[in-house]
Design a protein around this motif. Sequence first.
Motif, PDB file in Angstrom:
ATOM      1  N   GLN A   1       0.882  -1.313   0.118  1.00  0.00           N
ATOM      2  CA  GLN A   1       0.110  -0.102   0.098  1.00  0.00           C
ATOM      3  C   GLN A   1       0.701   1.223  -0.006  1.00  0.00           C
ATOM      4  N   VAL A   2       0.477   2.163  -1.033  1.00  0.00           N
ATOM      5  CA  VAL A   2       1.303   3.396  -0.986  1.00  0.00           C
ATOM      6  C   VAL A   2       1.006   4.390  -0.006  1.00  0.00           C
ATOM      7  N   GLN A   3       1.706   4.692   0.555  1.00  0.00           N
ATOM      8  CA  GLN A   3       1.334   6.012   1.756  1.00  0.00           C
ATOM      9  C   GLN A   3       2.185   7.216   1.491  1.00  0.00           C
ATOM     10  N   LEU A   4       1.776   8.448   1.262  1.00  0.00           N
ATOM     11  CA  LEU A   4       2.229   9.722   1.273  1.00  0.00           C
ATOM     12  C   LEU A   4       1.933  10.606   2.470  1.00  0.00           C
ATOM     13  N   VAL A   5       3.032  11.106   2.983  1.00  0.00           N
ATOM     14  CA  VAL A   5       2.690  12.051   4.116  1.00  0.00           C
ATOM     15  C   VAL A   5       3.288  13.262   4.069  1.00  0.00           C
ATOM     16  N   GLU A   6       2.607  14.398   4.057  1.00  0.00           N
ATOM     17  CA  GLU A   6       2.997  16.040   3.720  1.00  0.00           C
ATOM     18  C   GLU A   6       3.335  16.278   5.204  1.00  0.00           C
ATOM     19  N   SER A   7       4.231  17.399   5.340  1.00  0.00           N
ATOM     20  CA  SER A   7       4.398  18.136   6.382  1.00  0.00           C
ATOM     21  C   SER A   7       5.019  19.599   6.026  1.00  0.00           C
ATOM     22  N   GLY A   8       5.053  20.558   6.918  1.00  0.00           N
ATOM     23  CA  GLY A   8       5.863  21.645   6.788  1.00  0.00           C
ATOM     24  C   GLY A   8       5.054  22.759   6.443  1.00  0.00           C
ATOM     25  N   ALA A  24       7.285   9.340   1.068  1.00  0.00           N
ATOM     26  CA  ALA A  24       6.759   8.008   0.435  1.00  0.00           C
ATOM     27  C   ALA A  24       7.263   6.838   0.870  1.00  0.00           C
ATOM     28  N   SER A  25       6.332   5.918   1.074  1.00  0.00           N
ATOM     29  CA  SER A  25       6.461   4.753   1.553  1.00  0.00           C
ATOM     30  C   SER A  25       5.455   3.516   0.853  1.00  0.00           C
ATOM     31  N   GLY A  26       5.846   2.124   0.902  1.00  0.00           N
ATOM     32  CA  GLY A  26       4.958   1.081   0.332  1.00  0.00           C
ATOM     33  C   GLY A  26       5.320   0.500  -1.009  1.00  0.00           C
ATOM     34  N   ARG A  27       6.193   1.224  -1.714  1.00  0.00           N
ATOM     35  CA  ARG A  27       6.679   0.590  -2.699  1.00  0.00           C
ATOM     36  C   ARG A  27       7.973   1.329  -3.443  1.00  0.00           C
ATOM     37  N   THR A  28       8.394   0.805  -4.525  1.00  0.00           N
ATOM     38  CA  THR A  28       9.571   1.729  -5.100  1.00  0.00           C
ATOM     39  C   THR A  28       9.128   2.461  -6.146  1.00  0.00           C
ATOM     40  N   PHE A  29       9.611   3.662  -6.056  1.00  0.00           N
ATOM     41  CA  PHE A  29       9.244   4.724  -6.930  1.00  0.00           C
ATOM     42  C   PHE A  29      10.057   5.186  -8.176  1.00  0.00           C
ATOM     43  N   GLY A  30      11.000   4.367  -8.439  1.00  0.00           N
ATOM     44  CA  GLY A  30      11.925   4.439  -9.458  1.00  0.00           C
ATOM     45  C   GLY A  30      11.232   4.765 -10.705  1.00  0.00           C
ATOM     46  N   GLY A  31      11.608   6.109 -11.342  1.00  0.00           N
ATOM     47  CA  GLY A  31      11.161   6.410 -12.741  1.00  0.00           C
ATOM     48  C   GLY A  31       9.896   7.259 -12.688  1.00  0.00           C
ATOM     49  N   ARG A  32       9.230   7.078 -11.532  1.00  0.00           N
ATOM     50  CA  ARG A  32       7.829   7.667 -11.290  1.00  0.00           C
ATOM     51  C   ARG A  32       7.964   9.209 -11.096  1.00  0.00           C
ATOM     52  N   PRO A  33       7.077  10.169 -11.804  1.00  0.00           N
ATOM     53  CA  PRO A  33       7.202  11.549 -11.408  1.00  0.00           C
ATOM     54  C   PRO A  33       6.505  11.697  -9.921  1.00  0.00           C
ATOM     55  N   MET A  34       6.855  12.556  -9.350  1.00  0.00           N
ATOM     56  CA  MET A  34       6.001  12.992  -8.138  1.00  0.00           C
ATOM     57  C   MET A  34       5.756  14.520  -8.422  1.00  0.00           C
ATOM     58  N   GLY A  35       4.520  14.988  -7.920  1.00  0.00           N
ATOM     59  CA  GLY A  35       4.160  16.126  -8.125  1.00  0.00           C
ATOM     60  C   GLY A  35       3.472  16.892  -6.739  1.00  0.00           C
ATOM     61  N   SER A  99       2.644   9.506  -9.825  1.00  0.00           N
ATOM     62  CA  SER A  99       2.059   9.204 -10.884  1.00  0.00           C
ATOM     63  C   SER A  99       2.611   7.630 -11.558  1.00  0.00           C
ATOM     64  N   SER A 100       1.809   7.123 -12.370  1.00  0.00           N
ATOM     65  CA  SER A 100       2.386   5.924 -12.829  1.00  0.00           C
ATOM     66  C   SER A 100       2.938   6.104 -14.167  1.00  0.00           C
ATOM     67  N   ARG A 101       3.070   7.307 -14.939  1.00  0.00           N
ATOM     68  CA  ARG A 101       3.133   7.664 -16.066  1.00  0.00           C
ATOM     69  C   ARG A 101       4.845   7.954 -15.988  1.00  0.00           C
ATOM     70  N   TYR A 102       5.450   6.514 -16.386  1.00  0.00           N
ATOM     71  CA  TYR A 102       6.848   6.747 -15.867  1.00  0.00           C
ATOM     72  C   TYR A 102       7.606   7.605 -16.925  1.00  0.00           C
ATOM     73  N   TYR A 103       8.589   8.397 -16.319  1.00  0.00           N
ATOM     74  CA  TYR A 103       9.754   9.460 -17.304  1.00  0.00           C
ATOM     75  C   TYR A 103       8.624  10.296 -17.928  1.00  0.00           C
ATOM     76  N   TYR A 112      -2.401  11.247 -11.842  1.00  0.00           N
ATOM     77  CA  TYR A 112      -1.542  10.960 -10.674  1.00  0.00           C
ATOM     78  C   TYR A 112      -2.448   9.943  -9.885  1.00  0.00           C
ATOM     79  N   ASP A 113      -1.627   8.841  -9.407  1.00  0.00           N
ATOM     80  CA  ASP A 113      -2.644   7.730  -8.805  1.00  0.00           C
ATOM     81  C   ASP A 113      -2.586   7.741  -7.271  1.00  0.00           C
ATOM     82  N   TYR A 114      -1.911   8.345  -6.637  1.00  0.00           N
ATOM     83  CA  TYR A 114      -1.584   8.279  -4.938  1.00  0.00           C
ATOM     84  C   TYR A 114      -1.460   9.719  -4.698  1.00  0.00           C
ATOM     85  N   TRP A 115      -2.147   9.877  -3.535  1.00  0.00           N
ATOM     86  CA  TRP A 115      -2.347  11.510  -2.887  1.00  0.00           C
ATOM     87  C   TRP A 115      -1.863  11.260  -1.452  1.00  0.00           C
TER      88      TRP A 115
END
Length: 125
Positions: A1-8, A24-35, A99-103, A112-115
């Motif tokens: 399960q993907v988990q994203l936790v914002e702070s600040g 970010a936690s729960g899986r590998t994110f290599g190549g995935r964009p983050m926004g 996002s799952s739209r690699y590169y 974007y798939d996880y928030w």
Amino acid sequence: QVQLVESGGGLVQSGGSLNLSCAASGRTFGGRPMGWFRQAPGKEREFVAAIIWNGGTTSYADSVKGRFTISRDNGKNTVYLQMNGLKPEDTAVYYCAVSSRYYTLPRSSDNYDYWGQGTQVTVSS
């Protein structure tokens, strides 16, 4: 399960700075964009910035270009948004997403798939 936790987030005066983090936690994110996106009361969610997870390529909304900087620490699985020169119109809830739209660097929230849960940023005049 993907988990994203914002702070600040927080309250800052106009012209001030904040540094948002997204862990970010729960899986590998290599190549995935983050926004980063934001949503002000009564407005639609809008794109702020994006970064390729392991490439360093970035993209910014025109409204924040030159003031905000997105970066990442792969070792910590964390993405940052350094916000300088804040304006009252930057007031919003800020969300990070993966996002799952690699590169690619998508600007649409539909791509974007996880928030995260969001963090409030309030800029006083």
